[in-house]
Design a protein around this motif. Sequence first.
Motif, PDB file in Angstrom:
ATOM      1  N   GLY A 167       0.781  -1.237   0.000  1.00 32.90           N
ATOM      2  CA  GLY A 167       0.000   0.000   0.000  1.00 32.90           C
ATOM      3  C   GLY A 167       0.812   1.285   0.000  1.00 32.90           C
ATOM      4  N   PRO A 168       1.793   1.433   0.899  1.00 38.64           N
ATOM      5  CA  PRO A 168       2.540   2.687   0.940  1.00 38.64           C
ATOM      6  C   PRO A 168       3.282   3.002  -0.358  1.00 38.64           C
ATOM      7  CG  PRO A 168       2.883   1.440   2.953  1.00 38.64           C
ATOM      8  CD  PRO A 168       2.158   0.546   2.017  1.00 38.64           C
ATOM      9  N   LEU A 169       3.880   1.981  -0.985  1.00 39.30           N
ATOM     10  CA  LEU A 169       4.604   2.225  -2.226  1.00 39.30           C
ATOM     11  C   LEU A 169       3.664   2.627  -3.350  1.00 39.30           C
ATOM     12  CD1 LEU A 169       7.298  -0.605  -2.337  1.00 39.30           C
ATOM     13  CD2 LEU A 169       7.605   1.812  -1.808  1.00 39.30           C
ATOM     14  N   TYR A 170       2.532   1.922  -3.449  1.00 37.74           N
ATOM     15  CA  TYR A 170       1.573   2.249  -4.503  1.00 37.74           C
ATOM     16  C   TYR A 170       1.047   3.671  -4.318  1.00 37.74           C
ATOM     17  CZ  TYR A 170      -2.370   2.044  -7.674  1.00 37.74           C
ATOM     18  OH  TYR A 170      -3.251   2.321  -8.685  1.00 37.74           O
ATOM     19  N   TRP A 171       0.759   4.029  -3.091  1.00 36.14           N
ATOM     20  CA  TRP A 171       0.235   5.365  -2.818  1.00 36.14           C
ATOM     21  C   TRP A 171       1.233   6.440  -3.242  1.00 36.14           C
ATOM     22  CZ3 TRP A 171      -4.025   7.991  -1.767  1.00 36.14           C
ATOM     23  CH2 TRP A 171      -3.889   9.301  -1.327  1.00 36.14           C
ATOM     24  N   ARG A 172       2.485   6.271  -2.840  1.00 37.46           N
ATOM     25  CA  ARG A 172       3.482   7.309  -3.136  1.00 37.46           C
ATOM     26  C   ARG A 172       3.798   7.408  -4.625  1.00 37.46           C
ATOM     27  NH1 ARG A 172       6.567   9.493   1.257  1.00 37.46           N
ATOM     28  NH2 ARG A 172       8.235   9.993  -0.202  1.00 37.46           N
ATOM     29  N   LEU A 173       3.873   6.263  -5.309  1.00 39.90           N
ATOM     30  CA  LEU A 173       4.296   6.286  -6.704  1.00 39.90           C
ATOM     31  C   LEU A 173       3.141   6.514  -7.683  1.00 39.90           C
ATOM     32  CD1 LEU A 173       6.966   3.448  -6.820  1.00 39.90           C
ATOM     33  CD2 LEU A 173       7.335   5.887  -7.145  1.00 39.90           C
ATOM     34  N   ALA A 174       2.005   5.865  -7.439  1.00 40.57           N
ATOM     35  CA  ALA A 174       0.908   5.925  -8.407  1.00 40.57           C
ATOM     36  C   ALA A 174      -0.118   6.999  -8.096  1.00 40.57           C
ATOM     37  CB  ALA A 174       0.208   4.557  -8.481  1.00 40.57           C
ATOM     38  N   ILE A 175      -0.293   7.363  -6.832  1.00 44.12           N
ATOM     39  CA  ILE A 175      -1.319   8.345  -6.462  1.00 44.12           C
ATOM     40  C   ILE A 175      -0.678   9.690  -6.124  1.00 44.12           C
ATOM     41  CG2 ILE A 175      -3.287   8.820  -4.970  1.00 44.12           C
ATOM     42  CD1 ILE A 175      -3.609   6.340  -6.753  1.00 44.12           C
ATOM     43  N   ALA A 176       0.132   9.731  -5.072  1.00 43.21           N
ATOM     44  CA  ALA A 176       0.759  10.992  -4.676  1.00 43.21           C
ATOM     45  C   ALA A 176       1.900  11.390  -5.609  1.00 43.21           C
ATOM     46  CB  ALA A 176       1.283  10.872  -3.239  1.00 43.21           C
ATOM     47  N   ARG A 177       2.492  10.410  -6.295  1.00 48.71           N
ATOM     48  CA  ARG A 177       3.623  10.640  -7.215  1.00 48.71           C
ATOM     49  C   ARG A 177       4.762  11.370  -6.502  1.00 48.71           C
ATOM     50  NH1 ARG A 177       1.955   9.320 -12.355  1.00 48.71           N
ATOM     51  NH2 ARG A 177      -0.290   9.202 -12.655  1.00 48.71           N
ATOM     52  N   THR A 178       5.089  10.860  -5.340  1.00 49.77           N
ATOM     53  CA  THR A 178       6.166  11.427  -4.525  1.00 49.77           C
ATOM     54  C   THR A 178       7.443  10.630  -4.748  1.00 49.77           C
ATOM     55  OG1 THR A 178       4.546  12.036  -2.834  1.00 49.77           O
ATOM     56  CG2 THR A 178       6.865  12.044  -2.182  1.00 49.77           C
ATOM     57  N   PRO A 179       8.565  11.291  -5.000  1.00 45.58           N
ATOM     58  CA  PRO A 179       9.817  10.563  -5.222  1.00 45.58           C
ATOM     59  C   PRO A 179      10.196   9.714  -4.010  1.00 45.58           C
ATOM     60  CG  PRO A 179      10.038  12.853  -5.909  1.00 45.58           C
ATOM     61  CD  PRO A 179       8.735  12.751  -5.179  1.00 45.58           C
ATOM     62  N   LEU A 180      10.801   8.569  -4.300  1.00 41.87           N
ATOM     63  CA  LEU A 180      11.251   7.677  -3.241  1.00 41.87           C
ATOM     64  C   LEU A 180      12.762   7.778  -3.097  1.00 41.87           C
ATOM     65  CD1 LEU A 180       9.143   4.522  -4.111  1.00 41.87           C
ATOM     66  CD2 LEU A 180       8.869   5.950  -2.105  1.00 41.87           C
ATOM     67  N   THR A 181      13.223   7.805  -1.861  1.00 43.57           N
ATOM     68  CA  THR A 181      14.657   7.846  -1.590  1.00 43.57           C
ATOM     69  C   THR A 181      15.070   6.551  -0.903  1.00 43.57           C
ATOM     70  OG1 THR A 181      14.375   8.830   0.607  1.00 43.57           O
ATOM     71  CG2 THR A 181      14.524  10.348  -1.281  1.00 43.57           C
ATOM     72  N   GLU A 182      16.371   6.283  -0.932  1.00 47.46           N
ATOM     73  CA  GLU A 182      16.877   5.095  -0.252  1.00 47.46           C
ATOM     74  C   GLU A 182      16.563   5.163   1.247  1.00 47.46           C
ATOM     75  OE1 GLU A 182      18.193   2.348  -1.449  1.00 47.46           O
ATOM     76  OE2 GLU A 182      17.941   3.090  -3.505  1.00 47.46           O
ATOM     77  N   ALA A 183      16.683   6.360   1.821  1.00 46.25           N
ATOM     78  CA  ALA A 183      16.412   6.517   3.251  1.00 46.25           C
ATOM     79  C   ALA A 183      14.954   6.188   3.561  1.00 46.25           C
ATOM     80  CB  ALA A 183      16.743   7.937   3.703  1.00 46.25           C
ATOM     81  N   TYR A 184      14.038   6.645   2.686  1.00 44.54           N
ATOM     82  CA  TYR A 184      12.617   6.355   2.911  1.00 44.54           C
ATOM     83  C   TYR A 184      12.363   4.856   2.847  1.00 44.54           C
ATOM     84  CZ  TYR A 184       7.626   5.886   2.166  1.00 44.54           C
ATOM     85  OH  TYR A 184       6.317   5.490   2.259  1.00 44.54           O
ATOM     86  N   LEU A 185      12.947   4.174   1.858  1.00 46.99           N
ATOM     87  CA  LEU A 185      12.726   2.740   1.713  1.00 46.99           C
ATOM     88  C   LEU A 185      13.277   1.973   2.911  1.00 46.99           C
ATOM     89  CD1 LEU A 185      13.439   2.212  -2.088  1.00 46.99           C
ATOM     90  CD2 LEU A 185      11.223   2.240  -0.926  1.00 46.99           C
TER      91      LEU A 185
END
Length: 211
Positions: A167-185
């Motif tokens: 859920g969190p990954l789908y939300w950030r990438l497909a809905i919010a379109r927020t960049p992901l960082t290594e620290a976040y992951l």
Amino acid sequence: MTTGKRRTPAGAAVLRDDITAAIRRALTQELAAVGYGRLSIEAVARRAGVSKTAIYRRWSSKLELVLEIVSASAGRKLPTLDTGSLRGDLQLLFAAVVHALRHPLAAQIIPDLLAEAARNPQIDQTLQQVLRARQQEIGGRLVERAVRRGELPPQTDPDAAVDLIAGPLYWRLAIARTPLTEAYLETLVETVATGLGARRALPRQGGTGTD
């Protein structure tokens, strides 16, 4: 009911694989650009550089063509998730999911088709099959293995676990379109593992016991 399988050509027609591949690529690009509602066979044909007849030899309608593309995505296998620990498996899974969700099929096409599914039972059924296939694959390869290792409680619900994982990954990438960082992951791995009630895995025989 539409099966998503390619049509058998009439007579002696031979379906060239390169043309079929070009049509599939064009369909993905056009669907990502305009959405299912505005999608047309004519536009797909133009983008692929083929005639409409070439498409209709393979698929009877845009619905059949779209359903095949979506169904094919369910057949793509995830990498083997067996690093020896839940946290290591989550790191590997997140890397695969991030790559997949950056593809137009997930970032643009799936959200559009989810909206279309409310009006089209065939699309709804296909999407549900795709989502269930992914849930079962993740649940079988990651959650159940973690239970067997003693990292997760025996009563862990695989479906709920998959929702928390994906859920969190789908939300950030497909809905919010927020960049992901290594620290976040890295933070997400620990947050999800903690949320699932994970314990540290016991060291493998001959291993170091680290994640």
